[in-house]
Design an enzyme around this catalytic site. Structure first.
Site, short mmCIF file in Angstrom:
data_model
loop_
_atom_site.label_atom_id
_atom_site.label_comp_id
_atom_site.label_asym_id
_atom_site.label_seq_id
_atom_site.Cartn_x
_atom_site.Cartn_y
_atom_site.Cartn_z
N THR A 186 -52.00 78.46 41.54
CA THR A 186 -51.93 79.75 40.85
C THR A 186 -50.77 80.59 41.34
O THR A 186 -50.13 81.31 40.57
CB THR A 186 -53.24 80.53 41.07
OG1 THR A 186 -54.30 79.77 40.52
CG2 THR A 186 -53.21 81.88 40.39
N ASP A 204 -51.39 71.86 39.40
CA ASP A 204 -52.64 72.54 39.70
C ASP A 204 -53.30 71.67 40.77
O ASP A 204 -53.31 70.43 40.63
CB ASP A 204 -53.50 72.57 38.43
CG ASP A 204 -54.82 73.28 38.62
OD1 ASP A 204 -55.09 74.22 37.86
OD2 ASP A 204 -55.61 72.88 39.50
N SER A 205 -53.83 72.27 41.82
CA SER A 205 -54.28 71.43 42.93
C SER A 205 -55.47 70.55 42.59
O SER A 205 -55.82 69.64 43.35
CB SER A 205 -54.58 72.28 44.16
OG SER A 205 -55.81 72.94 44.04
N SER A 206 -56.09 70.76 41.43
CA SER A 206 -57.15 69.84 41.00
C SER A 206 -56.58 68.45 40.73
O SER A 206 -57.32 67.47 40.65
CB SER A 206 -57.80 70.35 39.71
OG SER A 206 -58.15 71.69 39.87
N THR A 264 -74.22 67.76 56.20
CA THR A 264 -75.19 68.63 55.55
C THR A 264 -74.60 69.36 54.34
O THR A 264 -73.41 69.69 54.32
CB THR A 264 -75.77 69.68 56.53
OG1 THR A 264 -76.63 70.57 55.80
CG2 THR A 264 -74.69 70.48 57.23
N GLN A 265 -75.46 69.61 53.35
CA GLN A 265 -75.05 70.40 52.19
C GLN A 265 -74.95 71.88 52.54
O GLN A 265 -74.37 72.66 51.79
CB GLN A 265 -76.08 70.27 51.07
CG GLN A 265 -76.20 68.88 50.53
CD GLN A 265 -77.24 68.76 49.43
OE1 GLN A 265 -77.75 69.75 48.92
NE2 GLN A 265 -77.56 67.54 49.07
N CYS A 266 -75.57 72.27 53.66
CA CYS A 266 -75.51 73.68 54.06
C CYS A 266 -74.08 74.02 54.44
O CYS A 266 -73.37 73.19 55.00
CB CYS A 266 -76.41 73.94 55.27
SG CYS A 266 -78.14 73.66 54.93
N1 ASP Z 1 -56.50 75.89 39.81
C1 ASP Z 1 -55.67 76.49 40.83
C2 ASP Z 1 -55.25 75.40 41.81
O1 ASP Z 1 -56.02 75.07 42.69
C3 ASP Z 1 -56.38 77.60 41.51
C4 ASP Z 1 -55.59 78.27 42.60
O2 ASP Z 1 -54.43 78.04 42.81
O3 ASP Z 1 -56.16 79.10 43.29
O4 ASP Z 1 -54.18 74.88 41.71
#
Ligand code: ASP
Length: 341
Positions: free
Chosen positions: A14, A58-60, A277-279
């Site tokens: 972003t 985008d880091s995804s 753990t999920q916690c």
């Molecule tokens: N979708 C964006 C990413 O991770 C969100 C961000 O940058 O905060 O690339």
């Protein structure tokens, strides 16, 4: 002391995005965009250079290959810079920070990841402060001229966290990260207050690089009603060599014979199962409850208080190094770069 030299590595996220006027979607923009909007950077008494990965993302979209590319950029430039700032999307920042902490060991220089929740061109952006302070932290040195931070860390909204201890916890708050099992390395207020006793120091100050990671790692998050039979493919040792199991509370799971059967079979074939753990805070304690004693009996390894991000990337790293099962299990139980207590 000479002027600190900092390399800013832009990967996308972003912080460097703009709004597509037609669709309203955010997409990556030319890296120059960042400099246009942060003229303050020129006022630092630092020598700043920047470099962008060939296709900002985008880091995804991050992959193990991107991590190898980042390690190569740092390897090539390590001797010539005092510190590194990686601009990265926040979505997977804690995965990248964890992976880099294992891939780049023996660090004596800071690698600071930062990003933002709002694009840097917007009026209320958090990106400017994050970038400016991350650069200041990357250039911070003590009275002997040594870097104050000598590890991979994440800087976000006034806090500096150990990279392999933090997780993204909010999709819209500026305070997007937390590190519940390890306190902040620094807090930025009027001054940047470093918690010197919490900073990681390597025992062998010689950069050691591991570029190869294994993608033969699975992640299973338990939940009530999980149709565990449909996970059989994942517990197939021919395809997957290790599984991170996200369990309940202090490492507990249902006493379900299908789940236990899959785990037992996987481990006896040579597979490794790591229990986290999920916690968001606290630690796995196998054997504390009846519902985790099965794990102790069959040789599931306790991930103690590691984050899922650290557990997954540590496993990808250890498998990538080609350790035998015994060595791999030993390494999983010790803290290599401050990832567990
Ligand atoms: N979708 C964006 C990413 O991770 C969100 C961000 O940058 O905060 O690339």
């Amino acid at each position: 002391m000479s002027t600190p030299k900092i390399l800013i590595i832009y990967t996308g996220g972003t912080i460097g995005m703009i709004k597509d006027q037609r669709t309203g979607e955010l997409r990556s923009f030319n890296f120059e965009y960042i400099y246009d909007h942060v003229p303050e950077l020129e006022r630092f008494n630092f020598e700043l250079k920047s470099i962008s990965i060939s296709k900002p993302i985008d880091s995804s979209e991050i992959t193990l290959c991107h991590w190898t590319d980042l390690v190569e950029i740092i390897e090539t430039n390590y001797a010539n810079y005092n510190g590194f700032v990686i601009l990265h999307g926040s979505d997977t920042m804690s995965f990248t920070a964890s992976a880099l902490s294992f891939m780049l060991q023996g660090l004596t220089k800071p690698i600071i990841l930062t990003g933002s929740q709002l694009p840097i061109g917007t009026i209320r952006t958090d990106g400017k402060e994050n970038l400016i302070t991350a650069v200041e932290i990357a250039g911070a040195r003590d009275e002997n001229g040594e870097a104050i931070v000598q590890e991979v860390a994440v800087y976000f909204e006034y806090s500096l966290y150990r990279g392999n201890r933090c997780s993204k916890v909010s999709a819209n708050q500026f305070e997007a990260f937390q590190s519940p099992n390890y306190p902040e390395l620094a807090v930025a207020g009027v001054n940047i207050d470093f918690a010197k006793d919490r900073l990681f120091r390597t025992k062998s100050p010689q950069l050691t690089i591991q570029k190869k990671l294994s993608n033969r790692v699975g992640l299973v998050k338990l939940y009530p009603g999980i149709p565990i039979e449909s996970y059989a493919q994942l517990f197939d040792y021919v395809k997957i060599k290790a599984i991170v199991l996200e369990t309940f509370g202090a490492g507990n799971a249902p006493s379900d014979s299908s789940l236990q059967g899959l785990i037992t079979h996987f481990i006896s074939a040579g597979g490794i199962v790591l229990n986290v753990t999920q916690c968001s805070s606290g630690s796995v304690k196998q054997g504390a409850y009846v519902t985790s004693s099965f794990f102790e009996r069959v040789g599931v390894i306790s991930g103690k208080d590691m984050t899922t991000e650290a557990a997954l990337t540590k496993m990808q790293y250890l498998l990538g190094r080609g350790f035998c099962a015994t060595e791999l299990k030993n390494q999983l139980q010790v803290s290599m770069v401050g990832e567990m207590s």
